[in-house]
Design an enzyme around this catalytic site. Structure first.
Site, PDB file in Angstrom:
ATOM      1  N   GLN A 103       0.842  -1.201   0.000  1.00 11.96           N
ATOM      2  CA  GLN A 103       0.000   0.000   0.000  1.00 11.96           C
ATOM      3  C   GLN A 103       0.879   1.253   0.000  1.00 11.96           C
ATOM      4  O   GLN A 103       1.671   1.469   0.923  1.00 11.96           O
ATOM      5  CB  GLN A 103      -0.926   0.055   1.226  1.00 11.96           C
ATOM      6  CG  GLN A 103      -1.878   1.254   1.113  1.00 11.96           C
ATOM      7  CD  GLN A 103      -2.755   1.494   2.315  1.00 11.96           C
ATOM      8  OE1 GLN A 103      -2.254   1.729   3.415  1.00 11.96           O
ATOM      9  NE2 GLN A 103      -4.066   1.465   2.125  1.00 11.96           N
ATOM     10  N   TYR A 171      -6.048  11.226   3.770  1.00  9.94           N
ATOM     11  CA  TYR A 171      -4.628  11.385   3.429  1.00  9.94           C
ATOM     12  C   TYR A 171      -4.517  12.044   2.040  1.00  9.94           C
ATOM     13  O   TYR A 171      -5.526  12.287   1.381  1.00  9.94           O
ATOM     14  CB  TYR A 171      -3.906  10.031   3.511  1.00  9.94           C
ATOM     15  CG  TYR A 171      -3.949   9.484   4.930  1.00  9.94           C
ATOM     16  CD1 TYR A 171      -3.362  10.202   5.973  1.00  9.94           C
ATOM     17  CD2 TYR A 171      -4.619   8.307   5.228  1.00  9.94           C
ATOM     18  CE1 TYR A 171      -3.430   9.748   7.284  1.00  9.94           C
ATOM     19  CE2 TYR A 171      -4.688   7.837   6.543  1.00  9.94           C
ATOM     20  CZ  TYR A 171      -4.093   8.559   7.564  1.00  9.94           C
ATOM     21  OH  TYR A 171      -4.171   8.124   8.862  1.00  9.94           O
ATOM     22  N   ARG A 325      -9.486  -5.014  11.557  1.00  4.37           N
ATOM     23  CA  ARG A 325      -9.542  -5.285  12.995  1.00  4.37           C
ATOM     24  C   ARG A 325      -9.789  -6.757  13.320  1.00  4.37           C
ATOM     25  O   ARG A 325      -9.144  -7.297  14.232  1.00  4.37           O
ATOM     26  CB  ARG A 325     -10.585  -4.358  13.649  1.00  4.37           C
ATOM     27  CG  ARG A 325     -10.150  -2.900  13.651  1.00  4.37           C
ATOM     28  CD  ARG A 325     -11.289  -1.961  13.980  1.00  4.37           C
ATOM     29  NE  ARG A 325     -12.299  -1.924  12.931  1.00  4.37           N
ATOM     30  CZ  ARG A 325     -13.398  -1.177  12.970  1.00  4.37           C
ATOM     31  NH1 ARG A 325     -13.630  -0.397  14.004  1.00  4.37           N
ATOM     32  NH2 ARG A 325     -14.257  -1.187  11.960  1.00  4.37           N
ATOM     33  N   CYS A 347     -13.830 -10.145  16.848  1.00  2.50           N
ATOM     34  CA  CYS A 347     -13.605  -8.695  16.978  1.00  2.50           C
ATOM     35  C   CYS A 347     -14.915  -7.977  17.282  1.00  2.50           C
ATOM     36  O   CYS A 347     -15.953  -8.279  16.701  1.00  2.50           O
ATOM     37  CB  CYS A 347     -13.030  -8.182  15.656  1.00  2.50           C
ATOM     38  SG  CYS A 347     -12.928  -6.401  15.518  1.00  2.50           S
ATOM     39  N   CYS A 350     -14.109  -2.306  18.503  1.00  6.16           N
ATOM     40  CA  CYS A 350     -14.118  -1.283  19.559  1.00  6.16           C
ATOM     41  C   CYS A 350     -13.003  -0.254  19.373  1.00  6.16           C
ATOM     42  O   CYS A 350     -12.945   0.748  20.081  1.00  6.16           O
ATOM     43  CB  CYS A 350     -13.983  -1.947  20.924  1.00  6.16           C
ATOM     44  SG  CYS A 350     -12.387  -2.752  21.172  1.00  6.16           S
TER      45      CYS A 350
END
Ligand SMILES: Cc1cc2nc3c(=O)[nH]c(=O)nc-3n(C[C@H](O)[C@H](O)[C@H](O)COP(=O)(O)O)c2cc1C
Length: 385
Positions: A103, A171, A325, A347, A350
């Protein structure tokens, strides 16, 4: 229930992925301070590879010195990073059926480095970092395009299977496409076409460098989530330009530091919500999907339930899912599902992992607490014997 579609192979460009499960880019704060790679960083990735994932997208790799997302993030802004990165990619490719994408990113308006100024298409203050970016000149924009292209060429030479251009989450590249942060009137501003030109130039110049067999994919802002920000209607126009340019896959995303809709807590068990809300970019992907002829559609954001996404795949609403996550909590989640335990990811979205990254390497604090509790219980039982 058999997850026939989730565990069937499919292609991005000409690269075959063994299943439809992608690790969404995750910054782990595990690299060295100078952006080079170490054994801890490599282990995180080989753990993911071992866990049964089809494609791993690396965390944010900065293309320019000073513009990384957090300390201890990997970099590719010059050739000195190539040898360490090669060790990493080779280690992942030892798992011969796992593919790996780099990335490529630049923090732009959300830059927080104390020694480097925040920059952007226009000088619009950013409330999330409390900075006013300096407006880039057209020449500087062309230099930044070259930096993305050079980093992409390096990723190709290193042996990554593809790149993902990061144009989301507030970004730099998402600053350009959004009318909220781009008020320019010249070549790289104005209407949707002008604001998207930076993505078109990066694609075309990188394609010229690396030939046609290396997929160039994108994580794309489709909505800002702030008032006066980019709406999904505008996001659709941008997506259409990106698809017509030739990008091989779009991971549909949105949100930014000022809105935080990219990492929502959307938890069905607690909030009694359905698949549309749980998979909170589903509506966005549904609206963009009709334009995506040869471009793969990656659903991201809140994905946790294999039965739900199996249906989306079957109905051809999406081609792949990606998760961040859930894989911090369970790096072996794809294998768990493949081996028949198809309960949703553990998951709970949170964001405690995100908070842990403010001070050190990211980890799932919920998992750690549960593990400590289990050990205490075990100890109590032992003591009582
Ligand atoms: C700890 C953490 C680090 C992240 N790092 C990146 C990153 O480097 N690049 C990126 O595009 N998104 C990053 N994200 C966003 C995720 O890729 C993903 O878009 C978002 O968390 C929603 O997906 P999820 O519900 O599966 O977590 C990060 C998110 C978290 C929680």
């Amino acid at each position: 229930m058999e997850l026939k579609n989730l565990f069937s192979p499919a292609k991005i460009g000409n690269v075959q992925i063994k299943n439809r499960i992608i690790r969404s880019a995750t910054s782990e704060r595990l690299a060295n301070k100078d952006g080079t790679i170490n054994d801890k960083y490599i282990k995180n990735y080989t753990d993911l590879a071992e866990g049964g994932i089809g494609l791993i997208i690396s965390g944010f790799i900065n293309v320019e010195l000073g513009y990384s997302v957090m300390p201890n993030s990997p970099a590719l802004y010059n050739d000195s990073f190539i040898s360490g990165q090669k060790k990493l990619v080779d280690a992942v490719h030892d798992y011969s059926d796992v593919k790996f994408a780099a990335q490529l990113a630049h923090t732009g308006r959300q830059s927080t480095h104390p020694k480097f100024e925040a920059v952007g298409p226009s000088s619009i203050p950013d409330k999330s970092v409390n900075r006013v970016p300096r407006e880039l000149t057209d020449d500087e924009i062309k230099e930044i395009i070259k930096k993305f292209v050079n980093a992409g060429r390096r990723a190709y030479e290193i042996g990554y299977d593809m790149v993902q251009i990061h144009a989301a989450h507030g970004y730099l590249l998402s600053n350009f496409i959004s009318p909220y942060s781009n008020k320019r009137t010249g070549e790289y501003g104005g209407d949707s076409k002008g604001r998207t030109k930076i993505l078109v130039d990066i694609y075309k110049q990188l394609r010229d460098e690396i030939g046609k067999n290396f997929p160039i994919t994108i994580k794309l802002q489709t909505e800002d989530g702030v008032s006066e920000g980019m709406t999904l209607e505008e996001g659709k126009k941008i997506a259409k330009i990106v698809i017509d340019t030739g990008y091989d896959a779009i991971e549909v995303s949105g949100g930014m530091g000022e809105s935080l809709i990219g990492t929502k807590n959307a938890l069905p068990s607690k909030q009694n919500i359905g698949p549309e809300e749980e998979n909170y970019f589903l509506q966005n992907i549904k609206e963009i999907r009709p334009y995506m002829k040869d471009c793969a559609a990656i659903l991201m954001g809140g994905v946790k339930n294999p039965i739900t996404v199996e249906k989306f795949l079957q109905d051809k609403i999406i081609d792949f899912i990606s998760m961040c996550r859930p894989l911090i909590r369970e790096s072996d989640l794809p294998n768990r599902w493949k081996n028949g335990d198809i309960s949703p990811a553990h998951c709970i979205s949170c964001n405690s992992c995100y908070m842990s990254g403010l001070t050190g390497p990211i980890y799932c604090t919920v998992k750690e607490k549960l593990e400590k509790k289990r050990l205490r219980k075990e100890q109590r039982l032992k003591n009582n014997k």
